[in-house]
Design an enzyme around this catalytic site. Structure first.
Site, PDB file in Angstrom:
ATOM      1  N   LYS A   1       0.819  -1.222   0.000  1.00 17.08           N
ATOM      2  CA  LYS A   1       0.000   0.000   0.000  1.00 17.08           C
ATOM      3  C   LYS A   1       0.851   1.270   0.000  1.00 17.08           C
ATOM      4  CE  LYS A   1      -2.212  -0.955   3.856  1.00 17.08           C
ATOM      5  NZ  LYS A   1      -1.813  -2.313   4.231  1.00 17.08           N
TER       6      LYS A   1
ATOM      7  N   ARG B   1      -9.498   1.570   8.911  1.00 17.33           N
ATOM      8  CA  ARG B   1      -9.055   0.214   9.181  1.00 17.33           C
ATOM      9  C   ARG B   1     -10.080  -0.593   9.967  1.00 17.33           C
ATOM     10  NH1 ARG B   1      -3.283   0.744   9.006  1.00 17.33           N
ATOM     11  NH2 ARG B   1      -2.168  -1.181   9.413  1.00 17.33           N
TER      12      ARG B   1
ATOM     13  N   ARG C   1      11.307  -7.020   3.072  1.00 15.15           N
ATOM     14  CA  ARG C   1      11.422  -5.604   2.715  1.00 15.15           C
ATOM     15  C   ARG C   1      12.419  -4.869   3.610  1.00 15.15           C
ATOM     16  NH1 ARG C   1       5.281  -3.436   4.121  1.00 15.15           N
ATOM     17  NH2 ARG C   1       5.455  -3.471   6.370  1.00 15.15           N
TER      18      ARG C   1
ATOM     19  N   ARG D   1      11.155  -2.007  10.772  1.00 19.01           N
ATOM     20  CA  ARG D   1      10.053  -1.592  11.642  1.00 19.01           C
ATOM     21  C   ARG D   1       9.973  -2.521  12.838  1.00 19.01           C
ATOM     22  NH1 ARG D   1       4.775  -0.414   7.984  1.00 19.01           N
ATOM     23  NH2 ARG D   1       3.830  -1.289   9.866  1.00 19.01           N
TER      24      ARG D   1
ATOM     25  N   ARG E   1      -0.630  -8.796  13.273  1.00 21.09           N
ATOM     26  CA  ARG E   1      -1.165  -7.770  12.372  1.00 21.09           C
ATOM     27  C   ARG E   1      -2.085  -8.401  11.329  1.00 21.09           C
ATOM     28  NH1 ARG E   1       4.251  -5.520  10.601  1.00 21.09           N
ATOM     29  NH2 ARG E   1       3.134  -4.365   9.010  1.00 21.09           N
TER      30      ARG E   1
HETATM   31  P1  AMP Z   1       0.670   0.796   8.753  1.00 27.78           P
HETATM   32  O1  AMP Z   1       1.875   1.625   8.479  1.00 27.78           O
HETATM   33  O2  AMP Z   1      -0.540   1.248   8.009  1.00 27.78           O
HETATM   34  O3  AMP Z   1       0.941  -0.678   8.604  1.00 27.78           O
HETATM   35  O4  AMP Z   1       0.315   1.021  10.300  1.00 27.78           O
HETATM   36  C1  AMP Z   1       1.223   0.638  11.327  1.00 27.78           C
HETATM   37  C2  AMP Z   1       0.486   0.531  12.658  1.00 27.78           C
HETATM   38  O5  AMP Z   1      -0.070   1.808  12.994  1.00 27.78           O
HETATM   39  C3  AMP Z   1      -0.672  -0.433  12.696  1.00 27.78           C
HETATM   40  O6  AMP Z   1      -0.262  -1.775  12.948  1.00 27.78           O
HETATM   41  C4  AMP Z   1      -1.502   0.150  13.853  1.00 27.78           C
HETATM   42  O7  AMP Z   1      -0.904  -0.175  15.103  1.00 27.78           O
HETATM   43  C5  AMP Z   1      -1.331   1.647  13.651  1.00 27.78           C
HETATM   44  N1  AMP Z   1      -2.376   2.211  12.759  1.00 27.78           N
HETATM   45  C6  AMP Z   1      -2.172   2.800  11.540  1.00 27.78           C
HETATM   46  N2  AMP Z   1      -3.331   3.215  10.995  1.00 27.78           N
HETATM   47  C7  AMP Z   1      -4.300   2.854  11.892  1.00 27.78           C
HETATM   48  C8  AMP Z   1      -5.716   2.979  11.896  1.00 27.78           C
HETATM   49  N3  AMP Z   1      -6.380   3.542  10.867  1.00 27.78           N
HETATM   50  N4  AMP Z   1      -6.389   2.508  12.980  1.00 27.78           N
HETATM   51  C9  AMP Z   1      -5.745   1.952  14.018  1.00 27.78           C
HETATM   52  N5  AMP Z   1      -4.412   1.779  14.080  1.00 27.78           N
HETATM   53  C10 AMP Z   1      -3.685   2.232  13.018  1.00 27.78           C
END
Ligand code: AMP
Length: 185
Positions: free
Chosen positions: A13, A88, A127, A131, A142
């Site tokens: 994404k 989400r 990747r 993180r 996740r």
């Molecule tokens: P991402 O970079 O989108 O994979 O997000 C990394 C982490 O940020 C996720 O595993 C959640 O802990 C938190 N996070 C990001 N966006 C959201 C969201 N819309 N709702 C809840 N937690 C989020």
């Protein structure tokens, strides 16, 4: 153009959102990036969400929705944006509908990146972004969170007739070409 890019962790994404942002000249809004940068800078928000991100759990809906609503007030989003990592959960999607409604705006596309589950873990591990939530155990959490809480968001948007399914297997350029195709048709 207002676009949501959606898919499981490891679907690509962020990478595709960056390309879309450049191609269509719209800002990329990633809630995950906002949280990671807050954690790195040790802001109050960062301190609040660090253990949640570390565990691969979700930040509470009210917090994420308030953050996105506030961020979208910036003029730079007036002509459109690409959302990555939000909404989400179904409550977040409903709250986002209201945010758009209040502004009299609509969503142009909900891009669903489809990648087989077997490929996701390999992709995330290879990747190498370093993180803290990219370890096998946290990735598993996740993915569980994705299937249980995030996947239903797709049905929410199917009812709005904005979903475009994109085959997310292939090179970055191939996948991006498929995305551009959906906009030119
Ligand atoms: P991402 O970079 O989108 O994979 O997000 C990394 C982490 O940020 C996720 O595993 C959640 O802990 C938190 N996070 C990001 N966006 C959201 C969201 N819309 N709702 C809840 N937690 C989020």
């Amino acid at each position: 153009m207002r676009i949501i890019i959606f898919g499981p962790p490891g679907a690509g994404k962020g990478t595709q959102a960056n390309l879309i942002s450049e191609e269509y000249n719209i800002p990329h809004l990633s809630t995950g990036e906002i949280f990671r940068s807050a954690i790195k800078n040790e802001t109050p928000l960062g301190k609040e969400v660090k253990s949640i991100l570390d565990a691969g759990d979700l930040v509470p809906d009210e917090k994420v929705v308030a953050l996105v609503e506030e961020e979208l007030k910036d003029d730079k989003y007036d002509d459109g944006y690409i959302l990555d990592g939000f909404p989400r959960t179904v409550p977040q999607a409903e709250a986002f509908d209201e945010i758009l409604d209040k502004k009299g705006k609509t969503l142009d596309a909900f891009l669903q990146l489809e990648v087989p589950e077997e490929e996701l873990i390999d992709r995330i591990l290879s990747r190498g972004e370093g993180r803290s939530d990219d370890t096998p155990e946290k990735i598993k959490n996740r993915l569980d969170v994705y299937w249980n809480e995030t996947q239903p968001v797709l049905n929410h948007y199917k009812q709005q007739d904005v979903v475009k399914e994109i085959n997310g297997v292939g090179s970055i350029d191939e996948i991006f070409a498929r995305i551009k195709d959906t906009f030119s048709n």
